[in-house]
Design a protein around this motif. Structure first.
Motif, PDB file in Angstrom:
ATOM      1  N   MET A   1      -4.906 -11.472   4.337  1.00 44.27           N
ATOM      2  CA  MET A   1      -5.002 -10.163   5.153  1.00 44.27           C
ATOM      3  C   MET A   1      -4.497  -9.180   4.164  1.00 44.27           C
ATOM      4  O   MET A   1      -3.501  -9.170   3.538  1.00 44.27           O
ATOM      5  N   ALA A   2      -5.249  -7.979   4.063  1.00 43.07           N
ATOM      6  CA  ALA A   2      -4.840  -7.098   3.048  1.00 43.07           C
ATOM      7  C   ALA A   2      -3.398  -6.221   3.632  1.00 43.07           C
ATOM      8  O   ALA A   2      -3.436  -6.308   5.025  1.00 43.07           O
ATOM      9  N   SER A   3      -2.371  -5.907   2.927  1.00 40.94           N
ATOM     10  CA  SER A   3      -1.259  -5.223   3.464  1.00 40.94           C
ATOM     11  C   SER A   3      -1.419  -3.900   3.936  1.00 40.94           C
ATOM     12  O   SER A   3      -0.533  -3.582   4.721  1.00 40.94           O
ATOM     13  N   ASP A   4      -2.455  -3.320   3.381  1.00 44.50           N
ATOM     14  CA  ASP A   4      -2.845  -2.121   4.459  1.00 44.50           C
ATOM     15  C   ASP A   4      -3.128  -2.273   5.644  1.00 44.50           C
ATOM     16  O   ASP A   4      -3.308  -1.259   6.445  1.00 44.50           O
ATOM     17  N   ARG A   5      -3.613  -3.417   6.191  1.00 45.94           N
ATOM     18  CA  ARG A   5      -3.829  -3.650   7.606  1.00 45.94           C
ATOM     19  C   ARG A   5      -2.496  -3.550   8.232  1.00 45.94           C
ATOM     20  O   ARG A   5      -2.733  -3.627   9.322  1.00 45.94           O
ATOM     21  N   VAL A   6      -1.314  -4.035   7.853  1.00 49.86           N
ATOM     22  CA  VAL A   6      -0.137  -3.844   8.645  1.00 49.86           C
ATOM     23  C   VAL A   6       0.466  -2.575   8.644  1.00 49.86           C
ATOM     24  O   VAL A   6       1.613  -2.320   9.104  1.00 49.86           O
ATOM     25  N   LYS A   7      -0.263  -1.581   8.109  1.00 51.13           N
ATOM     26  CA  LYS A   7       0.378  -0.258   8.099  1.00 51.13           C
ATOM     27  C   LYS A   7       0.446   0.186   9.460  1.00 51.13           C
ATOM     28  O   LYS A   7      -0.459  -0.028  10.353  1.00 51.13           O
ATOM     29  N   GLY A   8       1.669   0.616   9.810  1.00 54.05           N
ATOM     30  CA  GLY A   8       1.956   1.044  11.257  1.00 54.05           C
ATOM     31  C   GLY A   8       2.665   0.161  12.258  1.00 54.05           C
ATOM     32  O   GLY A   8       3.060   0.390  13.170  1.00 54.05           O
ATOM     33  N   HIS A   9       2.532  -1.131  11.651  1.00 59.06           N
ATOM     34  CA  HIS A   9       3.087  -2.183  12.330  1.00 59.06           C
ATOM     35  C   HIS A   9       4.081  -3.272  11.503  1.00 59.06           C
ATOM     36  O   HIS A   9       4.782  -3.868  11.948  1.00 59.06           O
TER      37      HIS A   9
END
Length: 107
Positions: free
Chosen positions: A1-9
């Motif tokens: 999973m790309a690290s940009d998907r966890v932005k905000g979390h």
């Protein structure tokens, strides 16, 4: 999973991992990867600045130690961090529920 998907979390994820007990930075990265079943392999350039930010916010506290001749900063959750984690969990639950209703959960 790309690290940009966890932005905000990311803050909530880090707090949840550290909640289990004191960990040094690299152990935090490893715990994220293990607990996510390998889906979250975040780079040090993402995690370490976030740990510094959480420490500055007072949500975690860090302490330097030397292990096998190497200096490590070990982090633990503070009382304020426990409250922040509870708020992150509530927010995540509401968000995941809303997205599930829109996308249509598969059962």
């Amino acid at each position: 999973m790309a690290s940009d998907r966890v932005k905000g979390h990311l803050d909530g994820l880090l707090l949840a991992v550290i909640e289990q007990g004191p960990l040094h930075g690299y152990a935090v990265i490893e715990a994220l990867q293990v607990r996510s079943g390998g889906s979250l392999a975040l780079p040090t350039g993402t995690v370490y600045p976030a740990l510094r930010r959480l420490e500055e916010a007072g949500w975690i506290s860090g302490r330097w130690s030397t292990v096998d001749g190497r200096r490590r900063r070990t982090y633990r959750l503070t009382n304020a961090g426990q409250k922040a984690l509870a708020a992150e969990r509530d927010e995540w639950s509401a968000f995941a529920g809303a997205v599930g209703r829109v996308l249509g959960e598969v059962r």
